[in-house]
Scaffold this active site. Structure first.
Site, PDB file in Angstrom:
ATOM      1  N   ASP A  43     -55.732 -27.996 -48.956  1.00  0.00           N
ATOM      2  CA  ASP A  43     -57.116 -28.361 -49.286  1.00  0.00           C
ATOM      3  C   ASP A  43     -57.445 -29.649 -48.519  1.00  0.00           C
ATOM      4  OD1 ASP A  43     -55.952 -30.447 -50.688  1.00  0.00           O
ATOM      5  OD2 ASP A  43     -56.945 -30.009 -52.593  1.00  0.00           O
ATOM      6  N   THR A  48     -51.277 -33.620 -54.279  1.00  0.00           N
ATOM      7  CA  THR A  48     -50.029 -33.784 -55.026  1.00  0.00           C
ATOM      8  C   THR A  48     -49.013 -32.670 -54.776  1.00  0.00           C
ATOM      9  OG1 THR A  48     -50.994 -32.505 -56.823  1.00  0.00           O
ATOM     10  CG2 THR A  48     -51.244 -34.919 -56.937  1.00  0.00           C
ATOM     11  N   HIS A  78     -31.220 -21.140 -54.910  1.00  0.00           N
ATOM     12  CA  HIS A  78     -31.162 -20.659 -56.302  1.00  0.00           C
ATOM     13  C   HIS A  78     -32.386 -19.867 -56.738  1.00  0.00           C
ATOM     14  CE1 HIS A  78     -27.826 -23.529 -57.937  1.00  0.00           C
ATOM     15  NE2 HIS A  78     -27.496 -22.966 -56.794  1.00  0.00           N
ATOM     16  N   CYS A 104     -51.534 -29.994 -50.926  1.00  0.00           N
ATOM     17  CA  CYS A 104     -52.735 -30.600 -51.490  1.00  0.00           C
ATOM     18  C   CYS A 104     -52.395 -32.065 -51.725  1.00  0.00           C
ATOM     19  CB  CYS A 104     -53.220 -29.869 -52.749  1.00  0.00           C
ATOM     20  SG  CYS A 104     -52.083 -29.833 -54.144  1.00  0.00           S
ATOM     21  N   HIS A 129     -27.854 -15.730 -59.409  1.00  0.00           N
ATOM     22  CA  HIS A 129     -29.253 -16.145 -59.208  1.00  0.00           C
ATOM     23  C   HIS A 129     -30.173 -14.947 -59.021  1.00  0.00           C
ATOM     24  CE1 HIS A 129     -27.820 -20.196 -59.145  1.00  0.00           C
ATOM     25  NE2 HIS A 129     -26.956 -19.879 -58.185  1.00  0.00           N
TER      26      HIS A 129
HETATM   27  C1  RB5 Z   1     -58.154 -32.703 -54.923  1.00  0.00           C
HETATM   28  O1  RB5 Z   1     -58.892 -33.797 -55.320  1.00  0.00           O
HETATM   29  C2  RB5 Z   1     -56.850 -32.647 -55.686  1.00  0.00           C
HETATM   30  O2  RB5 Z   1     -57.121 -32.386 -57.027  1.00  0.00           O
HETATM   31  C3  RB5 Z   1     -55.973 -31.603 -55.077  1.00  0.00           C
HETATM   32  O3  RB5 Z   1     -55.702 -31.944 -53.750  1.00  0.00           O
HETATM   33  C4  RB5 Z   1     -54.635 -31.337 -55.717  1.00  0.00           C
HETATM   34  O4  RB5 Z   1     -53.803 -32.442 -55.673  1.00  0.00           O
HETATM   35  C5  RB5 Z   1     -54.644 -30.699 -57.033  1.00  0.00           C
HETATM   36  O5  RB5 Z   1     -53.630 -30.493 -57.679  1.00  0.00           O
END
Ligand code: RB5
Length: 149
Positions: free
Chosen positions: A8, A67, A98, A65, A133
């Site tokens: 994203d 995170t 695994h 993304c 596994h």
């Molecule tokens: C976008 O703002 C953020 O929410 C997205 O990149 C992601 O980390 C969501 O889990």
């Protein structure tokens, strides 16, 4: 080997850096977007790449993304996908050995570009251990199919 890549807006730069790494290594990939830093919804891009992996069109997926969490949640809703958020090299290795993960997820605000490249190299070159596994992977599929354990 062909890889499905998506991110994203929160990881657009990380995706661009990963593309450079794959090109340097001569690894084929398709970029499922997004294609700029304009705000988008991560489930769409995770879905585009993960469903192509689930169809067998790509061996592995790489999703990014901010995170790594949102794209992993979206990808894991796609039947046949085992997506893992990785934050270090050991996780990238173990989720192949695994969990037979077929999608690696990572966050632009969590890993450096160098670490992302290293994790990808490990992920795509590590095999599944099988054995006990295999039974556990099959249980994941049972859950996916709505079977009671
Ligand atoms: C976008 O703002 C953020 O929410 C997205 O990149 C992601 O980390 C969501 O889990």
């Amino acid at each position: 080997m062909k890889l499905a890549l998506a991110a994203d807006h929160g990881a657009f730069e990380l995706k661009e850096s990963i593309k450079k790494h794959l090109e340097e290594k001569g690894i084929e990939y398709h970029d499922f977007g997004c294609y700029s830093k304009e705000s988008v919804d991560y489930p769409r891009y995770a879905y585009y790449a993960a469903s192509a992996v689930a169809k067998g069109e790509y061996e592995f997926g790489i999703l990014c993304c901010t995170t790594g969490l949102g794209v992993s949640m979206a990808a894991n809703k796609v039947k046949g996908i085992r997506a893992a958020v990785c934050t270090n090299e050991m996780l990238a290795e173990m989720t192949r050995r695994h969990n037979n993960a077929n999608v690696i997820c990572m966050g632009q605000n969590v890993v450096t570009e160098e670490l992302a490249d290293k994790m990808i190299d490990i992920f795509i070159s590590t095999g599944f251990d099988g054995g006990r596994h295999e039974r556990r992977i099959n249980l994941l599929t049972d859950i996916e199919n709505g079977k009671e354990l």
